[in-house]
Design an enzyme around this catalytic site. Structure first.
Site, PDB file in Angstrom:
ATOM      1  N   ASP A  35       1.939  -0.257   2.411  1.00  0.00           N
ATOM      2  CA  ASP A  35       1.505  -0.018   1.033  1.00  0.00           C
ATOM      3  C   ASP A  35       0.029  -0.379   0.859  1.00  0.00           C
ATOM      4  O   ASP A  35      -0.465  -1.288   1.514  1.00  0.00           O
ATOM      5  CB  ASP A  35       2.382  -0.870   0.091  1.00  0.00           C
ATOM      6  CG  ASP A  35       2.333  -0.363  -1.336  1.00  0.00           C
ATOM      7  OD1 ASP A  35       1.709   0.696  -1.587  1.00  0.00           O
ATOM      8  OD2 ASP A  35       2.907  -1.027  -2.218  1.00  0.00           O
ATOM      9  N   HIS A  52      -4.942   7.182   3.474  1.00  0.00           N
ATOM     10  CA  HIS A  52      -3.774   7.474   4.333  1.00  0.00           C
ATOM     11  C   HIS A  52      -4.239   7.700   5.780  1.00  0.00           C
ATOM     12  O   HIS A  52      -3.566   7.279   6.718  1.00  0.00           O
ATOM     13  CB  HIS A  52      -3.028   8.707   3.819  1.00  0.00           C
ATOM     14  CG  HIS A  52      -2.460   8.522   2.431  1.00  0.00           C
ATOM     15  ND1 HIS A  52      -1.741   7.412   2.063  1.00  0.00           N
ATOM     16  CD2 HIS A  52      -2.486   9.316   1.321  1.00  0.00           C
ATOM     17  CE1 HIS A  52      -1.367   7.518   0.783  1.00  0.00           C
ATOM     18  NE2 HIS A  52      -1.820   8.665   0.319  1.00  0.00           N
ATOM     19  N   LEU A 146       9.909   1.892  23.221  1.00  0.00           N
ATOM     20  CA  LEU A 146       9.837   1.531  21.801  1.00  0.00           C
ATOM     21  C   LEU A 146      10.551   2.612  20.989  1.00  0.00           C
ATOM     22  O   LEU A 146      10.284   3.800  21.162  1.00  0.00           O
ATOM     23  CB  LEU A 146       8.371   1.434  21.343  1.00  0.00           C
ATOM     24  CG  LEU A 146       8.173   1.189  19.839  1.00  0.00           C
ATOM     25  CD1 LEU A 146       8.688  -0.193  19.436  1.00  0.00           C
ATOM     26  CD2 LEU A 146       6.708   1.317  19.448  1.00  0.00           C
TER      27      LEU A 146
HETATM   28  C1  FPP Z   1       1.468   3.758   0.388  1.00  0.00           C
HETATM   29  O1  FPP Z   1       0.152   3.634  -0.080  1.00  0.00           O
HETATM   30  C2  FPP Z   1       1.533   4.617   1.534  1.00  0.00           C
HETATM   31  C3  FPP Z   1       2.162   5.830   1.581  1.00  0.00           C
HETATM   32  C4  FPP Z   1       2.867   6.421   0.442  1.00  0.00           C
HETATM   33  C5  FPP Z   1       2.144   6.661   2.753  1.00  0.00           C
HETATM   34  C6  FPP Z   1       2.056   5.947   4.057  1.00  0.00           C
HETATM   35  C7  FPP Z   1       1.565   6.935   5.019  1.00  0.00           C
HETATM   36  C8  FPP Z   1       0.735   6.707   6.049  1.00  0.00           C
HETATM   37  C9  FPP Z   1       0.268   5.390   6.501  1.00  0.00           C
HETATM   38  C10 FPP Z   1       0.222   7.844   6.826  1.00  0.00           C
HETATM   39  C11 FPP Z   1       1.277   8.739   7.369  1.00  0.00           C
HETATM   40  C12 FPP Z   1       2.066   8.096   8.420  1.00  0.00           C
HETATM   41  C13 FPP Z   1       2.479   8.775   9.518  1.00  0.00           C
HETATM   42  C14 FPP Z   1       3.344   8.123  10.525  1.00  0.00           C
HETATM   43  C15 FPP Z   1       2.056  10.141   9.756  1.00  0.00           C
HETATM   44  P1  FPP Z   1      -0.146   4.077  -1.574  1.00  0.00           P
HETATM   45  O2  FPP Z   1      -0.720   5.433  -1.543  1.00  0.00           O
HETATM   46  O3  FPP Z   1       1.090   3.928  -2.391  1.00  0.00           O
HETATM   47  O4  FPP Z   1      -1.227   3.014  -1.973  1.00  0.00           O
HETATM   48  P2  FPP Z   1      -1.477   2.445  -3.437  1.00  0.00           P
HETATM   49  O5  FPP Z   1      -0.225   1.709  -3.833  1.00  0.00           O
HETATM   50  O6  FPP Z   1      -2.643   1.529  -3.226  1.00  0.00           O
HETATM   51  O7  FPP Z   1      -1.791   3.611  -4.312  1.00  0.00           O
END
Ligand code: FPP
Length: 261
Positions: A35, A52, A146
């Site tokens: 997050d 991301h 893994l």
């Molecule tokens: C939360 O941050 C993160 C996500 C909703 C997506 C997580 C995805 C990745 C790390 C990249 C994709 C992964 C793979 C394996 C391809 P947020 O956007 O909710 O952050 P915020 O709460 O600060 O807005």
């Protein structure tokens, strides 16, 4: 030396932190709620998608460290069912990133011995993303150094609903009586039925919720919350989480003297 003179973990180098780890006390399965990508991007005056993208680098580093330490399972929450409510543009960027990650990373995953699996209601994914997922799953299905599980369009309650539906189908077919249903039977129908439950859950960015992630599987899991945003969660941060994990008594509701391992 007085203990107050000992350096705190924050002052230790990566090598010193690594040396403090006890190989026998490492978690076998780590789950992560990644997050804070959006907030990280905002702080750098970048677009959310840049956050991301940077988050993918943290995913890579988690895989590398798990492999080095012999941690056999890593489950990451990449896209929740609730994430479908985000702006269309962001959803499309995330799906694009998923395709990019799978298409560019699969050779490396194979070389590293990583088996990739996904959990969630994948039929909601765009066809091309789903195609890449199935290809990566198939190409890595023989590997086991893994077990990397990527939760996509995932919801913990939906997973339990799906398990109950499967059980009812079995009952309807005459293969299941009410008394046959116990915890292990339910576990057999979870998306994660081939994995042990996580020993450690990490959530970044300061939120202290489970957010519908692995509701059944987290029953006895150690929870670790850190204010660090996901793109900043790299090797050092993982080592700190592992040291904290090792520090905790893991009693599974029993008194310590009755725990044999
Ligand atoms: C939360 O941050 C993160 C996500 C909703 C997506 C997580 C995805 C990745 C790390 C990249 C994709 C992964 C793979 C394996 C391809 P947020 O956007 O909710 O952050 P915020 O709460 O600060 O807005």
């Amino acid at each position: 030396m007085d203990t107050k003179d000992l350096p705190s973990v924050d002052q230790l180098s990566i090598e010193e932190l690594t040396a403090k780890l006890e190989p026998d006390l490492l978690p076998k399965h780590i789950a992560i709620i990644m997050d804070g990508n959006g907030r990280w991007a905002e702080m750098q005056h970048l677009s959310r998608v840049a956050g991301h993208q940077e988050g993918i680098k943290s995913v890579r580093e988690m895989i590398t460290v798990c492999l080095e330490l012999g941690i056999n399972a890593l489950t990451i929450y990449a896209f929740s069912q609730e994430n479908w409510n985000r702006p269309v543009q962001e959803i499309s960027s995330l799906m694009g990133l998923l395709e990019y990650y799978l298409s560019t990373e699969r050779a490396k995953l194979i070389e590293q011995g990583v088996r990739l699996r996904t959990i969630g209601r994948l039929d909601s994914l765009p066809a091309s993303a789903l195609q890449w997922v199935r290809t990566a799953e198939q190409e890595t299905s023989h590997l086991d150094r893994l077990h990397l599980t990527v939760a996509l369009s995932y919801g913990g309650r939906a997973e339990i609903v799906d398990a109950v539906r499967e059980l009812l189908h079995e009952a309807q077919d005459g293969n299941l009586r009410p008394d046959d249903v116990d915890e292990s039977r339910i576990q057999q129908y979870l998306y994660t039925h081939e994995l042990p439950d996580p020993d450690l859950l990490i959530r970044t960015s300061g939120e202290t919720r489970i957010s519908n992630f692995l509701l059944w599987q987290l029953a006895y899991t150690e929870l670790y919350f850190t204010p660090t945003l996901w793109p900043d969660f790299r090797r050092r941060e993982l080592l700190l989480a592992l040291l904290e994990y090792q520090r905790r008594e893991r009693r599974f509701g029993r008194v310590l003297s009755t725990v044999s391992t």
